[in-house]
Design a protein around this motif. Structure first.
Motif, PDB file in Angstrom:
ATOM      1  N   GLY A  24       1.909  34.756  -5.455  1.00 24.29           N
ATOM      2  CA  GLY A  24       2.237  33.579  -6.257  1.00 24.29           C
ATOM      3  C   GLY A  24       1.651  33.700  -7.652  1.00 24.29           C
ATOM      4  O   GLY A  24       0.557  34.213  -7.833  1.00 24.29           O
ATOM      5  N   HIS A  33       0.514  31.362 -10.729  1.00 22.70           N
ATOM      6  CA  HIS A  33       0.176  29.969 -11.020  1.00 22.70           C
ATOM      7  C   HIS A  33      -0.101  29.805 -12.504  1.00 22.70           C
ATOM      8  O   HIS A  33      -1.000  30.456 -13.043  1.00 22.70           O
ATOM      9  CB  HIS A  33      -1.056  29.551 -10.213  1.00 22.70           C
ATOM     10  N   TYR A  34       0.666  28.937 -13.163  1.00 21.71           N
ATOM     11  CA  TYR A  34       0.502  28.680 -14.590  1.00 21.71           C
ATOM     12  C   TYR A  34       0.187  27.216 -14.812  1.00 21.71           C
ATOM     13  O   TYR A  34       0.769  26.336 -14.178  1.00 21.71           O
ATOM     14  CB  TYR A  34       1.791  29.030 -15.360  1.00 21.71           C
ATOM     15  N   ASP A  35      -0.734  26.944 -15.761  1.00 20.63           N
ATOM     16  CA  ASP A  35      -0.989  25.559 -16.132  1.00 20.63           C
ATOM     17  C   ASP A  35      -0.031  25.167 -17.267  1.00 20.63           C
ATOM     18  O   ASP A  35       0.787  25.983 -17.710  1.00 20.63           O
ATOM     19  CB  ASP A  35      -2.465  25.347 -16.506  1.00 20.63           C
ATOM     20  N   GLU A  63      -2.946  31.378 -16.730  1.00 21.12           N
ATOM     21  CA  GLU A  63      -2.671  31.877 -15.391  1.00 21.12           C
ATOM     22  C   GLU A  63      -3.920  31.802 -14.517  1.00 21.12           C
ATOM     23  O   GLU A  63      -5.030  32.034 -14.978  1.00 21.12           O
ATOM     24  CB  GLU A  63      -2.211  33.336 -15.488  1.00 21.12           C
ATOM     25  N   SER A  64      -3.719  31.470 -13.259  1.00 21.51           N
ATOM     26  CA  SER A  64      -4.807  31.562 -12.289  1.00 21.51           C
ATOM     27  C   SER A  64      -4.284  32.273 -11.050  1.00 21.51           C
ATOM     28  O   SER A  64      -3.082  32.269 -10.780  1.00 21.51           O
ATOM     29  CB  SER A  64      -5.352  30.176 -11.934  1.00 21.51           C
ATOM     30  N   LYS A  65      -5.199  32.908 -10.325  1.00 19.66           N
ATOM     31  CA  LYS A  65      -4.853  33.623  -9.103  1.00 19.66           C
ATOM     32  C   LYS A  65      -5.887  33.301  -8.053  1.00 19.66           C
ATOM     33  O   LYS A  65      -7.040  32.994  -8.366  1.00 19.66           O
ATOM     34  CB  LYS A  65      -4.841  35.139  -9.337  1.00 19.66           C
ATOM     35  N   ARG A  66      -5.486  33.427  -6.819  1.00 16.85           N
ATOM     36  CA  ARG A  66      -6.385  33.223  -5.687  1.00 16.85           C
ATOM     37  C   ARG A  66      -6.627  34.572  -5.024  1.00 16.85           C
ATOM     38  O   ARG A  66      -5.688  35.259  -4.625  1.00 16.85           O
ATOM     39  CB  ARG A  66      -5.747  32.263  -4.688  1.00 16.85           C
ATOM     40  N   THR A  99      -3.395  39.465  -3.891  1.00 16.94           N
ATOM     41  CA  THR A  99      -3.058  38.037  -3.921  1.00 16.94           C
ATOM     42  C   THR A  99      -1.848  37.809  -3.031  1.00 16.94           C
ATOM     43  O   THR A  99      -1.223  38.750  -2.553  1.00 16.94           O
ATOM     44  CB  THR A  99      -2.716  37.548  -5.346  1.00 16.94           C
TER      45      THR A  99
END
Length: 180
Positions: A31, A33-35, A40-43, A28
């Motif tokens: 970064g 990413h938290y809502d 958590e999300s990742k790209r 990744t």
């Protein structure tokens, strides 16, 4: 075909039977990413994923070894059929040593790709140490190769392609039907 590599780098890559990858900053962009609920999300880069699948098809074992536990990483690893998923692993070198021993491999047959200080003990011990372009500068002297691309932008694919090229497996892969 691919990047122009030194004979020494290709010789190291030709011996590799297992490659481990750090996740954040390597697979990744680093970064997190938290809502609003703490989810958590990742790209992940799709070309990196195909590179990992191609390694498996070519008989090179893969491992994800991350100090962080992440459901997104677990889901991506399972989707790609990664043979060894080790999340929440504080001793990355110990983990890779165990995997290598289970497979009857010495560390000279193991590669690792990482980008920051938690990866340093592994990078110093393996037969092929790789880092993405966004590596922390303190690691620069301890890696055999730095990919032109950054983590999350296709750097893992470049590492996969290096192994496939060095082991003479590209032509056979190109002769197969494309992966879905």
């Amino acid at each position: 075909m691919g990047l122009d590599h030194s004979a020494e780098l290709l010789a190291r890559a030709a011996r590799i039977r297992l490659i481990g990858f750090d996740v954040d900053g390597t697979l990744t962009d680093g970064g997190l990413h938290y809502d609003a609920h703490g989810g958590e999300s990742k790209r992940f880069h799709v070309q990196d994923g195909l590179g990992l699948v191609l390694l498996r098809r070519a008989g090179i074992a893969t491992a994800l070894v991350s100090a962080r536990r992440s459901e997104a990483t677990l889901a991506r690893g399972r989707e790609l059929g990664i043979g060894h998923l080790h999340l929440g692993e504080q001793d990355k070198l110990g983990c890779l040593r165990r995997i290598a021993a289970e497979r009857g491999l010495g560390l000279e047959e193991v590669a690792f790709m990482g980008d920051d200080l938690p990866d340093l003990p592994v990078l110093r011990a393996v037969g092929l140490a790789i880092a993405p372009a966004n590596l922390h500068p303190w690691l620069r002297a301890d890696v055999h190769w730095t990919t032109p691309l950054a983590g999350g932008e296709g750097a893992v694919r470049q590492a996969c392609d290096l192994l496939l090229q060095a082991q003479g497996k590209v032509e056979a892969l190109l002769a197969r039907e494309p992966a879905p």
